[in-house]
Design an enzyme around this catalytic site. Sequence first.
Site, PDB file in Angstrom:
ATOM      1  N   ALA A   7       0.857  -1.193   0.000  1.00 29.20           N
ATOM      2  CA  ALA A   7       0.000   0.000   0.000  1.00 29.20           C
ATOM      3  C   ALA A   7       0.886   1.233   0.000  1.00 29.20           C
ATOM      4  CB  ALA A   7      -0.923  -0.031   1.221  1.00 29.20           C
ATOM      5  N   GLU A  70       8.635  -2.466   4.338  1.00 29.61           N
ATOM      6  CA  GLU A  70       8.600  -2.285   2.893  1.00 29.61           C
ATOM      7  C   GLU A  70       9.918  -2.673   2.189  1.00 29.61           C
ATOM      8  OE1 GLU A  70       7.613   1.777   2.268  1.00 29.61           O
ATOM      9  OE2 GLU A  70       7.903   1.675   0.119  1.00 29.61           O
ATOM     10  N   SER A 226       6.303   1.936 -10.221  1.00 28.81           N
ATOM     11  CA  SER A 226       5.255   2.184 -11.226  1.00 28.81           C
ATOM     12  C   SER A 226       5.556   3.380 -12.132  1.00 28.81           C
ATOM     13  CB  SER A 226       3.909   2.419 -10.533  1.00 28.81           C
ATOM     14  OG  SER A 226       3.621   1.392  -9.630  1.00 28.81           O
TER      15      SER A 226
HETATM   16  P1  ADP Z   1       4.061   4.100  -4.354  1.00 28.06           P
HETATM   17  O1  ADP Z   1       4.362   2.729  -3.798  1.00 28.06           O
HETATM   18  O2  ADP Z   1       4.743   5.209  -3.622  1.00 28.06           O
HETATM   19  O3  ADP Z   1       2.601   4.323  -4.572  1.00 28.06           O
HETATM   20  P2  ADP Z   1       4.589   3.348  -7.136  1.00 28.06           P
HETATM   21  O4  ADP Z   1       5.772   2.462  -7.387  1.00 28.06           O
HETATM   22  O5  ADP Z   1       3.252   2.716  -7.227  1.00 28.06           O
HETATM   23  O6  ADP Z   1       4.788   4.132  -5.770  1.00 28.06           O
HETATM   24  O7  ADP Z   1       4.713   4.543  -8.163  1.00 28.06           O
HETATM   25  C1  ADP Z   1       3.870   5.679  -8.132  1.00 28.06           C
HETATM   26  C2  ADP Z   1       4.116   6.485  -9.389  1.00 28.06           C
HETATM   27  O8  ADP Z   1       3.754   5.708 -10.536  1.00 28.06           O
HETATM   28  C3  ADP Z   1       3.288   7.751  -9.511  1.00 28.06           C
HETATM   29  O9  ADP Z   1       3.893   8.823  -8.837  1.00 28.06           O
HETATM   30  C4  ADP Z   1       3.221   7.952 -11.015  1.00 28.06           C
HETATM   31  O10 ADP Z   1       4.363   8.637 -11.479  1.00 28.06           O
HETATM   32  C5  ADP Z   1       3.282   6.530 -11.571  1.00 28.06           C
HETATM   33  N1  ADP Z   1       1.983   5.960 -12.007  1.00 28.06           N
HETATM   34  C6  ADP Z   1       1.875   4.865 -12.813  1.00 28.06           C
HETATM   35  N2  ADP Z   1       0.590   4.566 -13.061  1.00 28.06           N
HETATM   36  C7  ADP Z   1      -0.149   5.489 -12.407  1.00 28.06           C
HETATM   37  C8  ADP Z   1      -1.557   5.714 -12.284  1.00 28.06           C
HETATM   38  N3  ADP Z   1      -2.450   4.934 -12.897  1.00 28.06           N
HETATM   39  N4  ADP Z   1      -1.970   6.727 -11.507  1.00 28.06           N
HETATM   40  C9  ADP Z   1      -1.089   7.524 -10.866  1.00 28.06           C
HETATM   41  N5  ADP Z   1       0.252   7.373 -10.964  1.00 28.06           N
HETATM   42  C10 ADP Z   1       0.728   6.367 -11.712  1.00 28.06           C
END
Ligand code: ADP
Length: 267
Positions: A7, A70, A226
């Site tokens: 999360a 984490e 992501s």
């Molecule tokens: P966290 O674990 O901090 O949530 P993530 O590894 O999931 O981090 O990465 C979050 C980042 O991924 C966002 O800041 C954005 O740049 C990118 N991202 C990819 N897909 C999406 C989406 N559908 N909505 C928002 N951000 C996204």
Amino acid sequence: MNIGIDAGGTLIKVVCRNRGGLKYHKFPSVQLDYVASWINGFDEAQVCVTGGKAALLKSKMKRSAAEIVEFEATSQGVRYFLADHDFTEDAYLVTNVGTGTSIHHVTDRHQKRIGGTGVGGGTMMGLAQLLTGITDYEQIVRLAAKGARDRIDLKVSHIYEGAEPPIPGDLTASNFGHLLPSASLASLSQEELLAAVIGLVGETVATTSVLAAGQCGVSSVIFIGSSFLRNNLLKEVVIRYTKLRGGNPLFLRNGEYCGAVGASLYE
Ligand code: ADP
């Protein structure tokens, strides 16, 4: 079945693991309540959560769940994915470009978070919104891929103006440093602005990672998070800058799920 949940600040990543393999699910972190009630429906599953919003998610769940740190979950997940790769190095760096960026030194036995930077995927989203008003991730990465950075970033060659620079002229001397006459500012397209934002993030995370790799005596940097999703421009910038500085960049398929996979392996 084992369910691992990471999360995070922006996205909740869920991995359902059973004999059939792994199933991946992703939700915006604002849907925490929905995810909690969805997980409540898996009566028989063993659940383990990790990530910055793990405690909040657990407080909303009507069932017991384990929780792991984490960084430990992430490195477990990286090891799991690497088993499918032809990768034999026993020490490497993992750079997790999530909302922010976290850098870990991982060996076959331990992992240590050695640093990070606040420049990450959240920076991409925030600066993109400030500069263009666009808030949709998919639109941001799609437009950025069509943009050129030449009118926004100052390159080494711009400063040396035809003279032979001591470092490659194509390197960025200053992100956003190519100051335009104010009359030209309005002519900057959304594509150019977004490409420059991604350039700033990519060059910062790559440079920070390679410096950290040198400090740890490793050369391979595994980039996850992501922020790389459907974001070839960010990947290209990171690959170029990492290689240029002597590092060996690697990307894992489904790498954004490393934390959730690691949590699903918790026994
Ligand atoms: P966290 O674990 O901090 O949530 P993530 O590894 O999931 O981090 O990465 C979050 C980042 O991924 C966002 O800041 C954005 O740049 C990118 N991202 C990819 N897909 C999406 C989406 N559908 N909505 C928002 N951000 C996204």
